[in-house]
Motif scaffolding. Structure first.
Motif, PDB file in Angstrom:
ATOM      1  N   VAL A  63       0.842  -1.191   0.000  1.00  0.00           N
ATOM      2  CA  VAL A  63       0.000   0.000   0.000  1.00  0.00           C
ATOM      3  C   VAL A  63       0.880   1.245   0.000  1.00  0.00           C
ATOM      4  O   VAL A  63       1.810   1.362   0.807  1.00  0.00           O
ATOM      5  N   TRP A  64       0.571   2.173  -0.907  1.00  0.00           N
ATOM      6  CA  TRP A  64       1.343   3.411  -0.966  1.00  0.00           C
ATOM      7  C   TRP A  64       0.928   4.332   0.181  1.00  0.00           C
ATOM      8  O   TRP A  64      -0.265   4.560   0.413  1.00  0.00           O
ATOM      9  N   THR A  65       1.908   4.850   0.882  1.00  0.00           N
ATOM     10  CA  THR A  65       1.644   5.739   2.004  1.00  0.00           C
ATOM     11  C   THR A  65       2.412   7.042   1.838  1.00  0.00           C
ATOM     12  O   THR A  65       3.393   7.118   1.092  1.00  0.00           O
ATOM     13  N   SER A  66       1.951   8.056   2.558  1.00  0.00           N
ATOM     14  CA  SER A  66       2.628   9.344   2.594  1.00  0.00           C
ATOM     15  C   SER A  66       3.298   9.490   3.951  1.00  0.00           C
ATOM     16  O   SER A  66       2.792   8.992   4.964  1.00  0.00           O
ATOM     17  N   SER A  67       4.417  10.194   3.987  1.00  0.00           N
ATOM     18  CA  SER A  67       5.162  10.352   5.231  1.00  0.00           C
ATOM     19  C   SER A  67       4.639  11.533   6.040  1.00  0.00           C
ATOM     20  O   SER A  67       4.370  12.610   5.482  1.00  0.00           O
ATOM     21  N   LEU A 119     -10.112  12.176   3.857  1.00  0.00           N
ATOM     22  CA  LEU A 119      -9.533  10.851   3.637  1.00  0.00           C
ATOM     23  C   LEU A 119      -8.539  10.895   2.482  1.00  0.00           C
ATOM     24  O   LEU A 119      -8.843  11.448   1.421  1.00  0.00           O
ATOM     25  N   LEU A 120      -7.372  10.310   2.674  1.00  0.00           N
ATOM     26  CA  LEU A 120      -6.298  10.378   1.685  1.00  0.00           C
ATOM     27  C   LEU A 120      -6.416   9.259   0.659  1.00  0.00           C
ATOM     28  O   LEU A 120      -6.470   8.079   1.009  1.00  0.00           O
ATOM     29  N   SER A 121      -6.413   9.627  -0.622  1.00  0.00           N
ATOM     30  CA  SER A 121      -6.550   8.671  -1.724  1.00  0.00           C
ATOM     31  C   SER A 121      -5.239   8.414  -2.453  1.00  0.00           C
ATOM     32  O   SER A 121      -5.239   7.918  -3.576  1.00  0.00           O
ATOM     33  N   ALA A 148      -6.729   8.810   7.243  1.00  0.00           N
ATOM     34  CA  ALA A 148      -7.101  10.222   7.335  1.00  0.00           C
ATOM     35  C   ALA A 148      -6.024  11.090   6.717  1.00  0.00           C
ATOM     36  O   ALA A 148      -4.835  10.736   6.732  1.00  0.00           O
ATOM     37  N   VAL A 149      -6.420  12.201   6.160  1.00  0.00           N
ATOM     38  CA  VAL A 149      -5.446  13.229   5.762  1.00  0.00           C
ATOM     39  C   VAL A 149      -4.798  13.746   7.047  1.00  0.00           C
ATOM     40  O   VAL A 149      -5.485  14.009   8.040  1.00  0.00           O
ATOM     41  N   PRO A 264      -3.534  21.025  -0.163  1.00  0.00           N
ATOM     42  CA  PRO A 264      -2.760  20.662  -1.348  1.00  0.00           C
ATOM     43  C   PRO A 264      -3.193  19.317  -1.935  1.00  0.00           C
ATOM     44  O   PRO A 264      -3.518  18.383  -1.202  1.00  0.00           O
ATOM     45  N   ASN A 265      -3.188  19.239  -3.260  1.00  0.00           N
ATOM     46  CA  ASN A 265      -3.429  17.984  -3.976  1.00  0.00           C
ATOM     47  C   ASN A 265      -2.972  18.134  -5.416  1.00  0.00           C
ATOM     48  O   ASN A 265      -3.719  18.675  -6.246  1.00  0.00           O
TER      49      ASN A 265
END
Length: 271
Positions: A63-67, A119-121, A148-149, A264-265
């Motif tokens: 699963v891709w995640t953001s730091s 919610l982060l996509s 969650a964002v 931001p997106n």
């Protein structure tokens, strides 16, 4: 979230990022002579920049995640810090006014978009190479596994602690409501998530305040008109929307909010 106006994948992000590498001349049907043009940002480079911005990585399940230490997270934190100050000020003004009510005797509220606001996509965008597909997106939303964002559940908790009501307003279809509500609860949003607090797009049976959006043959309202009309309805029930949050300009346009906060997106565009 998406609609036909969305330009699939990275082409839109290229337009938004818009780095000009050089100019050249080209003639057009309405202009006989050459005019300057700009080469769009290189897609390969842009993907790398997006990954760096989000601090992209894959977990053990792929699963891709953001730091939480990424530039993306830091940008969010700056916006949220400003929003909390504004919420505090608006709540104080309301509670020292008309018996706990704000402008024109109304109760203060905030409105949040869902996709990439609450919610982060990011995993969906990376897994599909930034290309939207109706069926895969529907399955992704209904799986209700998005994180969650960063910082947004905390912002909601802060607003609630100040006596500010919280609403969610999303372009997700009515058929996706259950997935969205389940996901919001799982992601840590401790607030009312019933039908009077979560608004989805019901094209088949729109509420009376959006009856102008639907005809027997088609849905007529764009994103701005849909969200504007719903915010107007929320305010008509006794609330003053002191803050509206979204990751798209179309989430925020149309009025019926004292302040707007653009998150931001760079991964897609909704007009």
């Amino acid at each position: 979230m998406r609609k036909s106006l969305r330009v699939a994948g990275l082409a839109t992000a290229c337009t938004v990022a818009g780095a000009a590498l050089y100019a050249t001349g080209v003639a057009s049907a309405d202009q006989a002579g050459p005019r300057p043009t700009k080469e769009p940002h290189n897609i390969g480079l842009l993907v790398g920049e997006i990954d760096e911005y989000y601090g992209a990585s894959q977990d053990a399940d792929g699963v891709w995640t953001s730091s939480p230490d990424s530039p993306y997270a830091k940008d969010l934190a700056r916006i949220q810090a400003k929003a909390k100050k504004d919420i505090k000020k608006a709540a104080r003004k309301a509670h020292h006014g008309h018996g706990g009510q704000g402008a024109h005797g109304k109760k203060p509220a905030i409105v949040l978009d869902v996709d990439d606001t609450a919610l982060l996509s990011f995993d969906y965008e990376k897994s599909t190479n930034f290309t939207y597909n109706k069926d895969s997106w529907d399955a992704y939303v209904k799986a209700a596994k998005r994180p969650a964002v960063f910082g947004m559940p905390e912002l909601v908790k802060y607003a609630k602690s100040r006596g500010v009501e919280v609403f969610f307003l999303t372009g997700l279809a009515e058929s996706q409501r259950e997935g969205a509500v389940t996901n919001l609860a799982r992601a840590g949003y401790e607030t009312s998530l019933d039908r009077t607090h979560v608004f989805t797009k019901n094209k088949a049976n729109p509420p009376a305040y959006l009856s102008h959006c639907a005809t027997p043959d088609a849905w007529k309202c764009d994103t701005v008109q849909f969200k504007e009309g719903t915010r107007k309805h929320i305010e008509s029930t006794g609330y003053d929307i002191v803050g509206s949050f979204g990751d798209q300009v179309s989430d925020l346009a149309g009025g019926y909010a004292d302040k707007t906060y653009k998150l931001p997106n760079p991964t897609y565009f909704v007009g």
